[in-house]
Write an enzyme that holds these catalytic residues in place. Structure first.
Site, PDB file in Angstrom:
ATOM      1  N   HIS A   1       0.858  -1.181   0.000  1.00 25.59           N
ATOM      2  CA  HIS A   1       0.000   0.000   0.000  1.00 25.59           C
ATOM      3  C   HIS A   1       0.895   1.231   0.000  1.00 25.59           C
ATOM      4  O   HIS A   1       1.902   1.276   0.724  1.00 25.59           O
ATOM      5  CB  HIS A   1      -0.889  -0.015   1.246  1.00 25.59           C
ATOM      6  CG  HIS A   1      -2.052   0.920   1.178  1.00 25.59           C
ATOM      7  ND1 HIS A   1      -1.912   2.293   1.276  1.00 25.59           N
ATOM      8  CD2 HIS A   1      -3.376   0.687   1.025  1.00 25.59           C
ATOM      9  CE1 HIS A   1      -3.102   2.853   1.186  1.00 25.59           C
ATOM     10  NE2 HIS A   1      -4.012   1.900   1.034  1.00 25.59           N
TER      11      HIS A   1
ATOM     12  N   ARG B   1      -6.693   9.704  -0.052  1.00 22.88           N
ATOM     13  CA  ARG B   1      -6.469  10.146  -1.433  1.00 22.88           C
ATOM     14  C   ARG B   1      -7.776  10.161  -2.217  1.00 22.88           C
ATOM     15  O   ARG B   1      -7.958  10.977  -3.119  1.00 22.88           O
ATOM     16  CB  ARG B   1      -5.435   9.232  -2.109  1.00 22.88           C
ATOM     17  CG  ARG B   1      -4.023   9.503  -1.605  1.00 22.88           C
ATOM     18  CD  ARG B   1      -3.001   8.516  -2.157  1.00 22.88           C
ATOM     19  NE  ARG B   1      -3.131   7.207  -1.546  1.00 22.88           N
ATOM     20  CZ  ARG B   1      -3.213   6.066  -2.214  1.00 22.88           C
ATOM     21  NH1 ARG B   1      -3.202   6.075  -3.530  1.00 22.88           N
ATOM     22  NH2 ARG B   1      -3.321   4.923  -1.576  1.00 22.88           N
TER      23      ARG B   1
END
Length: 541
Positions: free
Chosen positions: A190, A210
């Site tokens: 990740h 995000r």
């Protein structure tokens, strides 16, 4: 929320960003079943975020063409667990907790192959586990069994998983029972885990940050994703964003704690508290950072295992009565998983596994009796103690040695030299493990510290199997594809490596073979060809 979206585009995104090695039929099942899976949760009381007109809110996650992920604040998985546990309680389903399963019990058929007596697993008939509180072995008899034990990202020292999970226990249990492993080299890092303080290293900074507009900056305050993936910037595929961050740090543009900046200070405090309340609290409590006013310091963290057990489309393994679902299985996400698809995977294939295991069990009149001479379960439970109550004297240091090694040799960037060193070291550690374990005497079993050491020792045992499979598969795959990046083979090679890599146990040793990926057929093939980007034949990082 985006009317042009449909299951075929979702499936196309999944296959394309998985770099075309996922099984397309499973991806079809995943994406076709998605709306019904969400509706079922909503009907059971899931409190997913809604628009003012009552529609479920959907937000962007990395590499999705459209907004798809429904959510509850930034803790969607926890909400799903709450809803499912409510159903478990209402249906009065028993849960037997605090047991660490150490062995699957099988009824064998014996075959003579080329002069060798070869045991071929026929049926699952139970399991053995350690009851942690009572500090004793317990035995379960069963008609069918589902492994839903998660992945193997904790074999890395920097991981988003908690310390007590994801050492590949289910992988090892099934492998030792005769189930093949597939695409074990495909480990997703990740892009954004915490890098500071040290005790929080690897803790996930969710993709929702995000998805809500968070941007990535290097130490020069440059929005560097413009250089690496201008089409989707921070919402590009996880493998590309993670490698971009890795590269920025390696080239000296990282922060003081060897990370980069993740910034949401341009968002209103109201939106942050509405959409990202857990992250707001996490950074404030752990790092003393108010993310509405200060940037977060983040870096890549081992997060998800795309590889795992070989099962068919109904979650069946080749051991009769043994099923598996969730992160423990393979061939759904390919070489790179889209954000949000993991929770969906557990819902869709968890339900399939449950249904199929139930149908299989109902066909049997009574639980399988463990009376066969070919069954390990014919032994009295006390006879298992000499095999299962085994400990290392210092299992924590042994485990850390494995984790640090995997970070060095099989992390975000790999090479033949490092992988060969890693394989030599893992095999040496494996030999050392079996020479150093000792049987825990009966008078020491009731000691809390010894039981803790026993569990960590078993985690080490699982890790050694998983790490051997990761390294051997990564060494075999002489190309870069999705999460697997080889600095010595930096491009995709579809002529030779459009394959799945299998690890199988033959006469006590792990051997590898490759198998061509099933060709996509039907309407989905046209969608991929006509509407989305082609396979990246010459991608170079």
């Amino acid at each position: 929320m985006d009317p042009k979206d449909n299951w075929m585009i979702h499936a196309s995104d999944t296959l394309i960003e998985g770099e075309h090695i996922a099984d397309y039929e499973r991806v079809e099942v995943l994406c076709k079943s998605a709306p019904d899976a969400i509706r079922e949760l909503v009907n059971w009381g899931a409190r997913f975020h809604r628009e003012q007109d009552g529609r479920l809110t959907q937000r962007f996650f990395g590499a999705h063409t459209y907004r798809r992920t429904v959510f509850y604040e930034d803790w969607t998985g926890n909400e799903i667990v709450r809803v499912l546990m409510k159903q478990v309680n209402e249906r009065k389903i028993d849960i037997i907790d605090n047991i660490y399963i150490t062995k699957l019990l099988l009824k064998y058929n014996l075959e003579n192959v080329n002069g060798y007596s070869n045991s071929l697993p026929s049926k699952i008939i139970g399991a053995i586990g350690v009851e942690i509180k009572e500090k004793q072995l317990v035995k379960f008899n069963c008609k069918s069994l589902i492994l839903a034990s998660g992945g193997y990202t904790r074999v890395y020292s920097i991981s988003s998983s908690r310390n007590y999970e994801h050492y590949g226990e289910g992988i090892e249990l099934a492998y030792e029972a005769g189930v093949d492993l597939v695409d074990m080299e495909m480990v997703q890092f990740h892009p954004t885990g915490m890098v500071w303080p040290e005790n929080a290293l690897g803790t996930l900074a969710t993709e929702a940050i995000r998805g809500e507009g968070g941007i990535l900056l290097n130490s020069n305050n440059e929005r560097f994703m413009k250089k690496y993936y201008p089409e989707r910037m921070e919402l590009g595929p996880r493998d590309k964003v993670a490698r971009a961050i890795f590269n920025e740090i390696a080239e000296g543009r990282g922060t003081i704690h060897k990370g980069v900046w993740l910034d949401v200070t341009h968002l209103s405090l109201k939106k942050i508290l509405d959409r990202l309340p857990t992250m707001y609290k996490q950074f404030k409590d752990i790092a003393g950072v108010d993310i509405s006013k200060e940037k977060m310091e983040v870096g890549p963290t081992a997060h998800y295992s795309m590889g795992g057990l070989s099962v068919d489309i109904n979650c069946k393994t080749k051991v009769e009565g043994l099923f598996a679902a969730g992160e423990v299985i393979s061939q759904i996400h390919g070489a790179n998983r889209l954000g949000g698809n993991s929770l969906l995977d557990t819902l869709v294939f968890g339900k399939i596994a449950g249904r199929e295991a139930s149908i299989y069990a109902k066909q049997l009149q009574t639980p399988l009796e463990d009376t066969s001479l070919e069954s390990e379960a014919d032994m009295d439970i006390q006879k298992f103690e000499k095999d299962l109550f085994v400990v290392l004297d210092e299992p924590l240091s042994f485990r850390k040695e494995i984790q640090d090694l995997m970070n060095q040799v099989a992390g975000i960037v790999r090479s033949a030299t490092n992988l060969q060193k890693g394989l030599d070291k893992i095999l040496t550690l494996k030999d050392r493990f079996y020479s150093q374990i000792r049987i825990l005497p009966k008078n020491e079993i009731k000691n809390d510290k010894n039981i803790e050491n026993l569990i960590i020792t078993l985690e080490v045992r699982s890790s050694l199997v998983v790490c051997e499979a990761i390294i051997k598969s990564a060494f075999m795959r002489k190309e870069s594809r999705g999460a697997h990046f080889r600095s010595d083979f930096p491009t995709i090679n579809n002529d030779e490596w459009h394959v799945n890599i299998y690890c199988t146990k033959e006469y006590g040793k792990m051997t590898l073979y490759k198998q061509n990926v099933k060709e996509v057929k039907g309407t989905l093939k046209e969608v991929i060809r006509d509407h989305l980007k082609p396979i990246h034949n010459n991608e170079s990082e």
